[in-house]
Scaffold this motif. Structure first.
Motif, mmCIF file in Angstrom:
data_model
loop_
_atom_site.group_PDB
_atom_site.id
_atom_site.type_symbol
_atom_site.label_atom_id
_atom_site.label_comp_id
_atom_site.label_asym_id
_atom_site.label_seq_id
_atom_site.Cartn_x
_atom_site.Cartn_y
_atom_site.Cartn_z
ATOM 1 N N ILE A 1 0.859 -1.189 0.000
ATOM 2 C CA ILE A 1 0.000 0.000 0.000
ATOM 3 C C ILE A 1 0.894 1.237 0.000
ATOM 4 O O ILE A 1 1.820 1.346 0.807
ATOM 5 N N LYS A 2 0.630 2.141 -0.949
ATOM 6 C CA LYS A 2 1.486 3.319 -1.103
ATOM 7 C C LYS A 2 0.644 4.585 -1.132
ATOM 8 O O LYS A 2 -0.415 4.612 -1.761
ATOM 9 N N THR A 3 1.165 5.635 -0.516
ATOM 10 C CA THR A 3 0.516 6.941 -0.675
ATOM 11 C C THR A 3 0.736 7.394 -2.101
ATOM 12 O O THR A 3 1.781 7.124 -2.701
ATOM 13 N N ILE B 1 -2.431 0.502 -4.593
ATOM 14 C CA ILE B 1 -2.227 -0.829 -3.999
ATOM 15 C C ILE B 1 -1.620 -1.705 -5.088
ATOM 16 O O ILE B 1 -2.080 -1.698 -6.237
ATOM 17 N N GLU B 2 -0.555 -2.437 -4.718
ATOM 18 C CA GLU B 2 0.158 -3.240 -5.715
ATOM 19 C C GLU B 2 0.217 -4.699 -5.303
ATOM 20 O O GLU B 2 0.200 -5.024 -4.108
ATOM 21 N N GLU B 3 0.364 -5.542 -6.295
ATOM 22 C CA GLU B 3 0.700 -6.936 -6.004
ATOM 23 C C GLU B 3 2.086 -6.947 -5.355
ATOM 24 O O GLU B 3 2.937 -6.109 -5.665
ATOM 25 N N GLY B 4 2.317 -7.877 -4.451
ATOM 26 C CA GLY B 4 3.619 -7.993 -3.810
ATOM 27 C C GLY B 4 4.588 -8.744 -4.717
ATOM 28 O O GLY B 4 4.261 -9.810 -5.230
ATOM 29 N N LEU B 5 5.751 -8.155 -4.930
ATOM 30 C CA LEU B 5 6.779 -8.812 -5.734
ATOM 31 C C LEU B 5 7.888 -9.261 -4.795
ATOM 32 O O LEU B 5 7.999 -8.781 -3.666
ATOM 33 N N SER B 6 8.746 -10.156 -5.272
ATOM 34 C CA SER B 6 9.897 -10.508 -4.442
ATOM 35 C C SER B 6 11.132 -10.628 -5.317
ATOM 36 O O SER B 6 11.034 -10.904 -6.515
ATOM 37 N N PRO C 1 15.743 -9.517 -5.257
ATOM 38 C CA PRO C 1 16.688 -8.475 -4.842
ATOM 39 C C PRO C 1 16.345 -7.139 -5.492
ATOM 40 O O PRO C 1 15.744 -7.107 -6.561
ATOM 41 N N GLU C 2 16.720 -6.066 -4.800
ATOM 42 C CA GLU C 2 16.444 -4.728 -5.335
ATOM 43 C C GLU C 2 17.719 -4.081 -5.851
ATOM 44 O O GLU C 2 18.823 -4.415 -5.422
ATOM 45 N N LEU C 3 17.520 -3.160 -6.752
ATOM 46 C CA LEU C 3 18.651 -2.470 -7.375
ATOM 47 C C LEU C 3 18.199 -1.071 -7.763
ATOM 48 O O LEU C 3 17.058 -0.889 -8.165
ATOM 49 N N LEU D 1 9.806 -0.567 -9.443
ATOM 50 C CA LEU D 1 8.974 -0.328 -8.257
ATOM 51 C C LEU D 1 8.583 1.131 -8.164
ATOM 52 O O LEU D 1 7.493 1.470 -7.737
ATOM 53 N N GLU D 2 9.526 1.980 -8.501
ATOM 54 C CA GLU D 2 9.261 3.417 -8.373
ATOM 55 C C GLU D 2 10.263 4.184 -9.204
ATOM 56 O O GLU D 2 11.316 3.667 -9.578
ATOM 57 N N TYR D 3 9.894 5.416 -9.485
ATOM 58 C CA TYR D 3 10.862 6.369 -10.031
ATOM 59 C C TYR D 3 11.042 7.499 -9.048
ATOM 60 O O TYR D 3 10.061 7.979 -8.451
HETATM 61 P P1 AMP Z 1 8.986 2.456 -3.195
HETATM 62 O O1 AMP Z 1 9.112 3.744 -2.439
HETATM 63 O O2 AMP Z 1 7.810 2.401 -4.075
HETATM 64 O O3 AMP Z 1 10.268 2.053 -3.875
HETATM 65 O O4 AMP Z 1 8.809 1.346 -2.069
HETATM 66 C C1 AMP Z 1 9.694 1.256 -0.966
HETATM 67 C C2 AMP Z 1 10.101 -0.187 -0.750
HETATM 68 O O5 AMP Z 1 8.930 -0.988 -0.584
HETATM 69 C C3 AMP Z 1 10.846 -0.797 -1.935
HETATM 70 O O6 AMP Z 1 12.200 -0.525 -1.895
HETATM 71 C C4 AMP Z 1 10.546 -2.255 -1.723
HETATM 72 O O7 AMP Z 1 11.394 -2.826 -0.745
HETATM 73 C C5 AMP Z 1 9.139 -2.262 -1.192
HETATM 74 N N1 AMP Z 1 8.165 -2.424 -2.288
HETATM 75 C C6 AMP Z 1 7.619 -1.453 -3.060
HETATM 76 N N2 AMP Z 1 6.767 -1.958 -3.957
HETATM 77 C C7 AMP Z 1 6.758 -3.291 -3.762
HETATM 78 C C8 AMP Z 1 6.072 -4.372 -4.369
HETATM 79 N N3 AMP Z 1 5.179 -4.188 -5.360
HETATM 80 N N4 AMP Z 1 6.314 -5.625 -3.901
HETATM 81 C C9 AMP Z 1 7.175 -5.837 -2.877
HETATM 82 N N5 AMP Z 1 7.851 -4.856 -2.255
HETATM 83 C C10 AMP Z 1 7.652 -3.592 -2.682
#
Ligand code: AMP
Ligand code: GLY
Length: 436
Positions: free
Chosen positions: A126-128, A168-173, A175-177, A266-268
């Motif tokens: 869940i994101k603002t 609201i997003e589906e949960g992904l899994s 590593p992040e980059l 995930l985001e910009y």
């Molecule tokens: P964001 O600010 O959108 O990058 O989200 C902050 C952190 O939340 C990310 O670095 C991820 O660890 C986690 N996250 C964001 N979106 C997802 C997603 N759809 N599925 C799983 N984890 C997420």
């Protein structure tokens, strides 16, 4: 060239430090730990190039204001900054551009949002929609927590106006980059990849923060992977912006997840990452002022050059961060850390504690004023060296010089990327170290 950097954090200190290799730099408002800081606003400073660090002034249109006065600016206008200022708009643009990203829905109504939660698997995100200092994202497996968050966000109780619309997003899994690209409106060049650490606790547990550390390069992030990010995400995004009449000149920072189904955005962010800037910029061999001026002019001509060296940065935060950071604790050891080989301290949440004779002056570290904590992320200590192991050892050696009551840092920054054990002495160097 005279460059005006806008902002007051560790990222802006790193920008000023690296720009200072070839340019005269002034930082507004800066902080007492950054030489060249001034309280004169950017609109009243004469410079050849303006580099806007944080997202808030970009979203508020500072780049447009300066461009309107004929200034050369590195940083998107308010139109492009919506990528970070509105997650709902960003997701819509990504979908329209065919950029891989998590499936999502955008909601202002509680009933529809809760119904959407029912369609998801066992991970809820869940994101603002609006800016929330990097803290507006909840990732949870607990349906009750997700429901409570939806209600609190939409009611304005959790993040005020920023949360009254949610994604609201589906949960992904996976590593992040982070890949940061410098854009000139139509072209983009990638900076070296960096890995950051968003959670407060070692082992990636606890609350989300602005970032507790970072390292670069990232051994898993091959140049083929970076090329894929550029061709599948950054360039289509830039083209989609162009097609909407948005001339995007600034950093496009892609927060990515390497999922089993491929790379997803995930985001910009519309600016350099903090603390990613504290590792990516010091490693740069190219002239940063020239690179950013070219992007601002719309005529990028070459890829940024990097050597084989590495950098690791460790953020030192005040007691209580991220919930209730305590301020006013006296900081020691910055000069001692800076004297160590390959170590540079970047100051963020610091204020000067005026000596009796120098009330009202703003002097850089090492002069008559001592520094006190004035925010959550107080400073970051970057170690640079020929390998990640050496860079990591140097960063933590720098950290052991630094101290204040309740100073907190993670001890596992870049640990996975290195084999070398690092011994961090806490008890000798500091009176108190907080465990979360
Ligand atoms: P964001 O600010 O959108 O990058 O989200 C902050 C952190 O939340 C990310 O670095 C991820 O660890 C986690 N996250 C964001 N979106 C997802 C997603 N759809 N599925 C799983 N984890 C997420
Ligand atoms: N380090 C994450 C950010 O700058 O948003």
């Amino acid at each position: 060239m005279k460059v005006c950097v806008v902002g007051s954090g560790g990222r802006e200190h790193a920008l000023a430090h690296v720009l200072g290799r070839s340019a005269e730099v002034v930082v507004t408002p800066g902080n007492p730990g950054i030489a060249g800081s001034t309280s004169v606003p950017a609109t009243e400073i004469t410079a050849d190039l303006y580099v806007i660090g944080p997202e808030a002034p970009l979203v508020a249109g500072l780049a447009d204001k300066l461009r309107g006065r004929g200034k050369l600016v590195f940083g998107p206008g308010a139109d492009g900054a919506r990528l970070e200022g509105s997650k709902a708009w960003m997701k819509e643009l990504l979908v329209s551009a065919g950029v891989p990203t998590a499936a999502h829905g955008t909601f202002t109504s509680e009933v529809a949002a809760l119904r959407f939660l029912d369609t998801l698997g066992d991970l809820f995100v869940i994101k603002t929609d609006g800016l929330a200092s990097g803290k507006g994202v909840l990732v949870t497996q607990d349906r009750a927590e997700a429901t409570a968050a939806v209600r609190a966000y939409l009611a304005g109780d959790a993040f005020g106006e920023a949360g009254k619309k949610i994604v609201i997003e589906e949960g992904l899994s996976g590593p992040e980059l982070s890949v940061l690209a410098v854009c000139d409106g139509t072209h983009a060049v990638a900076l070296a990849p960096a890995q950051d650490y968003k959670r407060i606790g070692e082992g990636d547990v606890g609350a989300n923060t602005g970032g507790m550390g970072a390292y670069s390069p990232v051994p898993e992030a091959t140049s083929a992977m970076v090329q894929e990010v550029m061709s599948d995400a950054v360039l289509p995004t830039l083209a989609a912006l162009c097609s909407r009449g948005i001339n995007y000149r600034g950093v496009l920072y892609a927060g990515l997840m390497l999922t089993p189904q491929g790379i997803k955005v995930l985001e910009y962010n519309v600016r350099f990452g903090d603390p990613e800037a504290q590792v990516v910029l010091p490693r740069l061999r190219s002239d940063l002022a020239e690179l950013l001026a070219q992007a601002a002019q719309g005529c990028l001509s070459h890829e940024p050059a990097y050597g084989d060296d590495a950098a690791v940065t460790v953020v030192c935060a005040s007691k209580g961060y991220p919930r209730t950071p305590r301020v006013g604790d006296v900081i020691s050891g910055i000069e001692a850390a800076n004297h160590q080989d390959g170590v540079k301290v970047f100051c963020a949440g610091v204020a000067s504690q005026p000596a009796k004779s120098s009330v009202g002056t703003k002097s850089p570290v090492g002069h008559s004023n001592s520094l006190v904590t004035a925010g959550g992320r107080v400073l970051s200590v970057t170690g640079q060296g020929p390998s990640l192991e050496v860079a990591r050892t140097r960063a933590y050696q720098g950290v052991t010089q630094i101290g204040w009551q309740g100073c907190y840092f993670r001890r596992d920054i870049a640990k996975v990327a290195t084999a070398a054990p690092v011994v961090v002495s806490s008890s000798e160097a500091h009176s108190e170290r907080e465990k979360i």
